[in-house]
Design a protein around this motif. Structure first.
Motif, mmCIF file in Angstrom:
data_model
loop_
_atom_site.group_PDB
_atom_site.id
_atom_site.type_symbol
_atom_site.label_atom_id
_atom_site.label_comp_id
_atom_site.label_asym_id
_atom_site.label_seq_id
_atom_site.Cartn_x
_atom_site.Cartn_y
_atom_site.Cartn_z
ATOM 1 N N MET A 1 -0.499 36.184 68.334
ATOM 2 C CA MET A 1 -1.331 36.122 67.646
ATOM 3 C C MET A 1 -1.060 36.944 66.345
ATOM 4 S SD MET A 1 -3.360 33.760 69.393
ATOM 5 C CE MET A 1 -4.926 33.806 68.364
ATOM 6 N N VAL A 2 -1.138 36.321 65.296
ATOM 7 C CA VAL A 2 -0.974 37.299 64.069
ATOM 8 C C VAL A 2 -2.020 36.959 63.025
ATOM 9 C CG1 VAL A 2 1.479 37.583 64.305
ATOM 10 C CG2 VAL A 2 0.798 35.375 63.277
ATOM 11 N N SER A 3 -2.190 37.929 62.032
ATOM 12 C CA SER A 3 -3.179 37.673 61.093
ATOM 13 C C SER A 3 -2.778 38.200 59.770
ATOM 14 C CB SER A 3 -4.735 38.395 61.576
ATOM 15 O OG SER A 3 -5.005 37.754 62.834
ATOM 16 N N SER A 4 -3.356 37.856 58.715
ATOM 17 C CA SER A 4 -2.954 38.210 57.288
ATOM 18 C C SER A 4 -3.853 39.470 56.960
ATOM 19 C CB SER A 4 -3.268 37.106 56.199
ATOM 20 O OG SER A 4 -4.622 36.875 56.162
ATOM 21 N N GLY A 5 -3.607 40.080 55.854
ATOM 22 C CA GLY A 5 -4.631 41.034 55.381
ATOM 23 C C GLY A 5 -5.854 40.418 54.614
ATOM 24 N N PHE B 1 -9.306 35.574 55.932
ATOM 25 C CA PHE B 1 -8.555 36.055 56.607
ATOM 26 C C PHE B 1 -7.608 34.832 57.405
ATOM 27 C CE2 PHE B 1 -11.098 39.410 56.341
ATOM 28 C CZ PHE B 1 -10.415 40.715 56.163
ATOM 29 N N ILE B 2 -6.264 34.933 57.275
ATOM 30 C CA ILE B 2 -5.415 33.894 58.002
ATOM 31 C C ILE B 2 -4.859 34.287 59.178
ATOM 32 C CG2 ILE B 2 -3.662 32.237 57.499
ATOM 33 C CD1 ILE B 2 -5.672 31.884 55.258
ATOM 34 N N HIS B 3 -4.844 33.145 60.052
ATOM 35 C CA HIS B 3 -4.432 33.713 61.580
ATOM 36 C C HIS B 3 -3.796 32.551 62.077
ATOM 37 C CE1 HIS B 3 -7.962 36.581 61.620
ATOM 38 N NE2 HIS B 3 -8.495 35.567 61.128
ATOM 39 N N CYS B 4 -2.903 32.988 62.872
ATOM 40 C CA CYS B 4 -1.870 31.930 63.479
ATOM 41 C C CYS B 4 -1.708 32.297 64.913
ATOM 42 C CB CYS B 4 -0.573 31.739 62.795
ATOM 43 S SG CYS B 4 -0.577 30.843 61.290
ATOM 44 N N ALA B 5 -1.654 31.258 65.793
ATOM 45 C CA ALA B 5 -1.088 31.402 67.212
ATOM 46 C C ALA B 5 0.237 31.082 67.453
ATOM 47 C CB ALA B 5 -2.002 30.573 68.156
ATOM 48 N N ALA B 6 1.201 31.652 67.377
ATOM 49 C CA ALA B 6 2.398 31.328 67.484
ATOM 50 C C ALA B 6 3.267 31.487 69.026
ATOM 51 C CB ALA B 6 3.402 32.143 66.554
ATOM 52 N N ALA B 7 4.382 30.629 69.094
ATOM 53 C CA ALA B 7 5.103 30.909 70.286
ATOM 54 C C ALA B 7 6.421 30.546 70.001
ATOM 55 C CB ALA B 7 4.681 29.640 71.267
#
Length: 408
Positions: free
Chosen positions: A380-384, A341-347
């Protein structure tokens, strides 16, 4: 199953081809999986003769080798021969797996005896020949048959990070048997790797920033692969999706439902986990402070998104490309058939005279502090779910009266 020998952490240069002893007559082989449909597409200078010098096309096909009109040769598969005088002969093709293996790194578990080393190596094939009583072979009796069993595998490179370990190399494991009865000799090749059952789809990311994976493909001459990849995307109903090792993952993060052209999306940190829980271990960094993780041999590639992209608000988008990998068990460094699973912390950043909102990656970081949105929230966003696809391992049959000629 965990490997029973140390892992090589550095690839070796393939050896030059050399002479290969001719085996005795092998007998019938039983298959547990089929060879690829294109296994006979072997380059002329890579062909290794299969069978006797006067073998017919019909007999060549019977022993599941390839015939090009005048020559019988081994295909892009795994071939096992059991000879009547008690010899294993195993031929492994580079293209027996996807991605391709480095045949120079394939070995038997017993590596201390020089007679257990390959008898021939080219850039495309590796050939082993050894007695069924040697090189760590086990012997059992089963229904009146004497069964000799051995195991070979490939070493692989492991990347070790502060919170987890991964590999992008194919891990080749093969269990093979010769069965001797009073009247017959039978060979059995078993691919010991299995694919896990699909797991439930991960939940989408929080707030109004979305992470999605591109699935566009080049369909015209002169097409740029990375541009085409971001022309269409997997939807929620497509997950879980499957990828093979080192296959590119095209990842996009973008702001939803905002029309302010001054907003700049920044990625503070992107990482991968084996579960949908973004805090779970193991983890592997992809981007750190918006830049590729430096300790990854296959570094993530950040894709520039500007006015030429055709997007209405290009600063609302971030794109990057990484290569598919599998997590490795920390205790014995064996590849795990796990999900990613891919996750990103974005702003969201607002440019000013003192902050351009750019994240420099190849120069000294001085003014890289990112001003977040009015709420100060970190999104915070994540992939399937992305599943490691089955490694295509393709044993090929070998029948009677086979020989291996000198490597050409």
């Amino acid at each position: 199953m965990p490997p029973e020998r140390p892992l090589l952490l550095q690839r070796q240069t393939p050896q030059l081809q050399r002479q290969v002893p001719l085996p005795q007559t092998p007998q019938r082989q039983t298959l547990v999986s089929q060879a690829p449909f294109d296994k006979c597409q072997v380059e002329e200078d890579e062909k290794i003769h299969c069978g006797a010098s006067d073998i017919t096309a019909e007999h060549c096909e019977t022993i599941n080798c390839c015939f090009d009109g005048y020559r019988c040769y081994y295909g892009k598969a795994v071939t096992l021969q059991c000879t009547r005088d008690g010899q294993f002969v195993v031929v492994v093709a580079r293209e027996a797996t996807q991605p391709h293996i480095d045949v120079d790194l394939v070995s038997l578990l017993e590596t201390n005896d020089v007679s257990c080393s390959p008898v021939g190596i080219t850039s495309a094939f590796v050939i082993f020949q050894f007695p069924v009583t040697a090189c760590g072979t086990t012997m059992t009796e089963e229904n009146g048959n004497v069964v000799y069993e051995n195991h070979m595998s490939s070493s692989y490179e492991v990347g070790i990070g502060p919170r987890g370990s991964i590999t992008r190399d194919s891990h080749f494991e093969l269990l093979f048997q010769c069965r001797y009865s009073g009247t017959a000799v039978e060979a059995l090749v078993i691919d010991v790797k299995n694919v896990p059952a699909p797991q439930p789809v991960a939940a989408p990311g929080l707030l109004r920033v979305e992470l999605r994976l591109g699935n566009g493909q080049c369909r015209a001459k002169g097409c740029v692969e990375e541009e085409a990849a971001f022309s269409s995307y997997y939807t929620a109903t497509d997950y879980p999706i499957t990828k093979v090792l080192r296959e590119p993952l095209y990842i996009e993060v973008h702001i939803l439902e905002r029309t302010d052209p001054n907003l700049v999306l920044t990625l503070e940190h992107c990482w991968a986990t084996a579960t949908s829980n973004l805090d779970s271990l193991p983890q592997w960094d992809l981007l750190v402070d918006g830049c590729p993780y430096q300790d990854d041999r296959y570094q993530t590639e950040v894709v520039s998104v500007d006015g030429s992209s055709g997007l209405l608000y290009p600063t609302h988008y971030k794109r990057f490309i990484t290569k598919m990998f599998t997590f490795v068990a920390q205790d014995y460094l064996a590849p795990q058939r796990d999900t990613v699973f891919i996750h990103c912390a974005a702003a969201v950043c607002y440019p000013s005279s003192t902050n351009s909102c750019q994240q420099p990656c190849h120069r000294q970081r001085r003014d890289v502090a990112v001003k977040k949105g009015p709420s100060g929230q970190r999104v915070m966003v994540s992939s399937g779910e992305v599943i490691l696809a089955a490694q295509r391992t393709s044993p090929a049959k070998v029948g009677s009266n086979d020989t291996i000629s000198n490597l050409n």
